[in-house]
Design a protein around this motif. Structure first.
Motif, PDB file in Angstrom:
ATOM      1  N   GLY A 113       5.230  14.293  -6.652  1.00  9.88           N
ATOM      2  CA  GLY A 113       5.227  15.624  -6.069  1.00  9.88           C
ATOM      3  C   GLY A 113       6.394  15.587  -5.022  1.00  9.88           C
ATOM      4  N   TYR A 114       7.114  14.929  -4.608  1.00  8.01           N
ATOM      5  CA  TYR A 114       7.969  14.906  -3.626  1.00  8.01           C
ATOM      6  C   TYR A 114       9.425  14.833  -4.185  1.00  8.01           C
ATOM      7  CZ  TYR A 114       3.956  14.799  -0.453  1.00  8.01           C
ATOM      8  OH  TYR A 114       2.873  15.145  -0.022  1.00  8.01           O
ATOM      9  N   GLY A 115       9.508  14.328  -5.436  1.00  2.00           N
ATOM     10  CA  GLY A 115      10.572  14.053  -6.416  1.00  2.00           C
ATOM     11  C   GLY A 115      11.121  12.526  -6.015  1.00  2.00           C
ATOM     12  N   LEU A 116      10.247  11.866  -5.578  1.00  2.00           N
ATOM     13  CA  LEU A 116      10.267  10.343  -5.336  1.00  2.00           C
ATOM     14  C   LEU A 116       9.784   9.579  -6.574  1.00  2.00           C
ATOM     15  CD1 LEU A 116       9.435  10.170  -1.839  1.00  2.00           C
ATOM     16  CD2 LEU A 116      11.632  10.308  -2.751  1.00  2.00           C
ATOM     17  N   CYS A 117      10.692   8.831  -7.141  1.00  6.75           N
ATOM     18  CA  CYS A 117      10.219   8.176  -8.328  1.00  6.75           C
ATOM     19  C   CYS A 117      10.816   6.345  -8.416  1.00  6.75           C
ATOM     20  CB  CYS A 117      10.844   8.778  -9.599  1.00  6.75           C
ATOM     21  SG  CYS A 117      10.652  10.355 -10.009  1.00  6.75           S
ATOM     22  N   GLN A 118       9.731   5.688  -8.848  1.00  7.62           N
ATOM     23  CA  GLN A 118      10.171   4.326  -9.019  1.00  7.62           C
ATOM     24  C   GLN A 118      11.018   4.129 -10.294  1.00  7.62           C
ATOM     25  OE1 GLN A 118       6.599   1.705  -9.545  1.00  7.62           O
ATOM     26  NE2 GLN A 118       7.858   0.224 -10.598  1.00  7.62           N
ATOM     27  N   GLY A 175       0.812  -1.053   0.111  1.00 10.86           N
ATOM     28  CA  GLY A 175       0.083   0.006   0.066  1.00 10.86           C
ATOM     29  C   GLY A 175       0.949   1.269  -0.008  1.00 10.86           C
ATOM     30  N   ALA A 176       2.003   1.306   0.579  1.00  3.53           N
ATOM     31  CA  ALA A 176       2.889   2.541   0.563  1.00  3.53           C
ATOM     32  C   ALA A 176       3.408   2.534  -0.647  1.00  3.53           C
ATOM     33  CB  ALA A 176       3.904   2.101   1.679  1.00  3.53           C
ATOM     34  N   SER A 207       3.750   5.425  -5.860  1.00  2.00           N
ATOM     35  CA  SER A 207       3.497   5.236  -7.144  1.00  2.00           C
ATOM     36  C   SER A 207       2.615   6.456  -7.754  1.00  2.00           C
ATOM     37  CB  SER A 207       2.975   4.086  -7.647  1.00  2.00           C
ATOM     38  OG  SER A 207       2.987   3.714  -9.103  1.00  2.00           O
ATOM     39  N   GLU A 208       1.552   6.826  -6.936  1.00  2.00           N
ATOM     40  CA  GLU A 208       0.631   7.976  -7.304  1.00  2.00           C
ATOM     41  C   GLU A 208       0.994   9.258  -7.008  1.00  2.00           C
ATOM     42  OE1 GLU A 208      -4.242   8.614  -6.690  1.00  2.00           O
ATOM     43  OE2 GLU A 208      -3.325   7.010  -5.940  1.00  2.00           O
ATOM     44  N   HIS A 209       1.731   9.322  -5.821  1.00  2.00           N
ATOM     45  CA  HIS A 209       1.980  10.694  -5.219  1.00  2.00           C
ATOM     46  C   HIS A 209       3.401  10.900  -5.239  1.00  2.00           C
ATOM     47  CE1 HIS A 209      -2.335  10.977  -4.188  1.00  2.00           C
ATOM     48  NE2 HIS A 209      -1.980   9.913  -3.717  1.00  2.00           N
ATOM     49  N   GLY A 210       4.272  10.139  -5.481  1.00  2.00           N
ATOM     50  CA  GLY A 210       5.764  10.306  -5.041  1.00  2.00           C
ATOM     51  C   GLY A 210       6.316  11.439  -5.921  1.00  2.00           C
ATOM     52  N   TYR A 233      12.596   1.213 -11.557  1.00  2.00           N
ATOM     53  CA  TYR A 233      12.626  -0.131 -12.489  1.00  2.00           C
ATOM     54  C   TYR A 233      11.019  -0.601 -12.518  1.00  2.00           C
ATOM     55  CZ  TYR A 233      17.743   0.406 -11.456  1.00  2.00           C
ATOM     56  OH  TYR A 233      18.711   0.900 -11.194  1.00  2.00           O
ATOM     57  N   ARG A 234      10.813  -0.854 -13.725  1.00  2.00           N
ATOM     58  CA  ARG A 234       9.346  -1.446 -13.768  1.00  2.00           C
ATOM     59  C   ARG A 234       9.135  -2.817 -13.013  1.00  2.00           C
ATOM     60  NH1 ARG A 234       9.233  -1.477 -19.023  1.00  2.00           N
ATOM     61  NH2 ARG A 234       8.590   0.857 -19.077  1.00  2.00           N
ATOM     62  N   ASN A 235      10.249  -3.467 -12.986  1.00  2.00           N
ATOM     63  CA  ASN A 235      10.189  -4.940 -12.126  1.00  2.00           C
ATOM     64  C   ASN A 235      10.287  -4.723 -10.836  1.00  2.00           C
ATOM     65  OD1 ASN A 235      12.836  -4.455 -12.203  1.00  2.00           O
ATOM     66  ND2 ASN A 235      13.542  -6.506 -12.098  1.00  2.00           N
ATOM     67  N   GLU A 236      10.742  -3.470 -10.069  1.00  2.00           N
ATOM     68  CA  GLU A 236      10.736  -3.279  -8.610  1.00  2.00           C
ATOM     69  C   GLU A 236       9.868  -2.043  -8.137  1.00  2.00           C
ATOM     70  OE1 GLU A 236      14.757  -2.781  -7.651  1.00  2.00           O
ATOM     71  OE2 GLU A 236      15.463  -4.885  -8.569  1.00  2.00           O
ATOM     72  N   SER A 237       8.734  -2.367  -7.901  1.00  2.00           N
ATOM     73  CA  SER A 237       7.658  -1.221  -7.448  1.00  2.00           C
ATOM     74  C   SER A 237       8.145  -0.788  -6.277  1.00  2.00           C
ATOM     75  CB  SER A 237       6.275  -2.176  -7.655  1.00  2.00           C
ATOM     76  OG  SER A 237       6.191  -3.197  -6.605  1.00  2.00           O
ATOM     77  N   TRP A 238       8.851  -1.419  -5.382  1.00  2.00           N
ATOM     78  CA  TRP A 238       9.225  -0.879  -4.166  1.00  2.00           C
ATOM     79  C   TRP A 238      10.583   0.075  -4.226  1.00  2.00           C
ATOM     80  CZ3 TRP A 238       9.100  -5.895  -5.747  1.00  2.00           C
ATOM     81  CH2 TRP A 238      10.310  -6.378  -6.190  1.00  2.00           C
ATOM     82  N   HIS A 239      11.378  -0.010  -5.297  1.00  2.00           N
ATOM     83  CA  HIS A 239      12.605   0.776  -5.127  1.00  2.00           C
ATOM     84  C   HIS A 239      12.432   2.273  -5.585  1.00  2.00           C
ATOM     85  CE1 HIS A 239      17.091   0.887  -6.190  1.00  2.00           C
ATOM     86  NE2 HIS A 239      16.601   1.925  -6.752  1.00  2.00           N
TER      87      HIS A 239
END
Length: 234
Positions: free
Chosen positions: A194-199, A183-184, A189-192, A201-207
């Motif tokens: 706006g804080y400069g936080l980006c996923q 959930g985090a 993924s939706e709001h990051g 790698y497509r295969n690593e949704s947590w990174h």
């Protein structure tokens, strides 16, 4: 004289015939009784075998379906087998982005950590809590994770899709964090951006890594996996 003699012998002959008939009848009955099988006279009916319960069959063990391999999600303590500890960046379960006493959090790049805490504060308003599955790692920790990935996936080529070398890993430099639970990561993924936080790698949704330009321009296109990232080719 002849008439009287005849009269005397007639009753005697009748008596003889009667006696003879009785003897024949008795003999016939005796023969009939004597012809009965001794087995018929003395044998008792064969008892039916007693009914016994059949033993309950022992269930045949069945192999549970083999579990599908799961992606290598960062460096949780349970995934390591060596004598590494917190000083190498191993984080206990439940670690958050606010745990300054844990090196895996405290040694992250300050700008990345600041952005994470801002995002985590906003997410907490809607009940979402950021857990750090892995943050900063020592080179030794990264090397061990890579060895484990090679063992798990069967080759260095496949392992490279999930774990970078110590020389190229953004975790070793403190520039990457693995966020959970699902959930985090979904919230980021939706709001990051706006804080400069980006996923990354497509295969690593947590990174997640810091991309300050994303605040105005949005996050850049993701790489399919780390092997597509030019930084990993060094």
């Amino acid at each position: 004289m002849t008439y009287r003699g005849t009269a005397r012998t007639k009753p005697r002959r009748a008596a003889g015939i009667l006696v003879g008939g009785l003897l024949v009848t008795i003999a016939t009955i005796a023969v009939a009784l004597g012809c009965q099988s001794p087995a018929t006279q003395t044998s008792a009916p064969t008892p039916l075998p007693s009914r016994t319960s059949s033993p309950t069959p022992t269930p045949t063990p069945t192999s549970s379906p083999s579990s599908a391999a799961t992606p290598h999600q960062g460096g949780r303590r349970s995934e390591t087998s060596g004598a590494l500890g917190a000083a190498d960046g191993v984080v206990p379960d439940g670690t958050t982005v606010f745990d300054d006493g844990i090196p895996g959090v405290a040694k992250l790049d300050p700008a990345l950590l600041k952005a994470l805490r801002q995002a985590a504060t906003a997410a907490a308003d809607v009940g979402v809590v950021f857990h750090v599955n892995s943050g900063w790692r020592s080179p030794e920790y990264q090397d061990q994770l890579l060895r484990e990935a090679v063992s798990k996936y069967g080759s260095e080529k496949e392992a490279a899709r999930w774990v970078a070398t110590a020389e190229t890993s953004a975790h070793v430099s403190g520039d990457a964090v693995d966020i959970g639970p699902y959930g985090a990561a979904a919230w980021l993924s939706e709001h990051g951006a706006g804080y400069g936080l980006c996923q990354i790698y497509r295969n690593e949704s947590w990174h997640y890594e810091l991309r300050p330009a994303a605040i105005d321009q949005g996050c850049p296109a993701m790489y399919a996996d780390p092997t597509q990232d030019p930084r990993m080719q060094q």
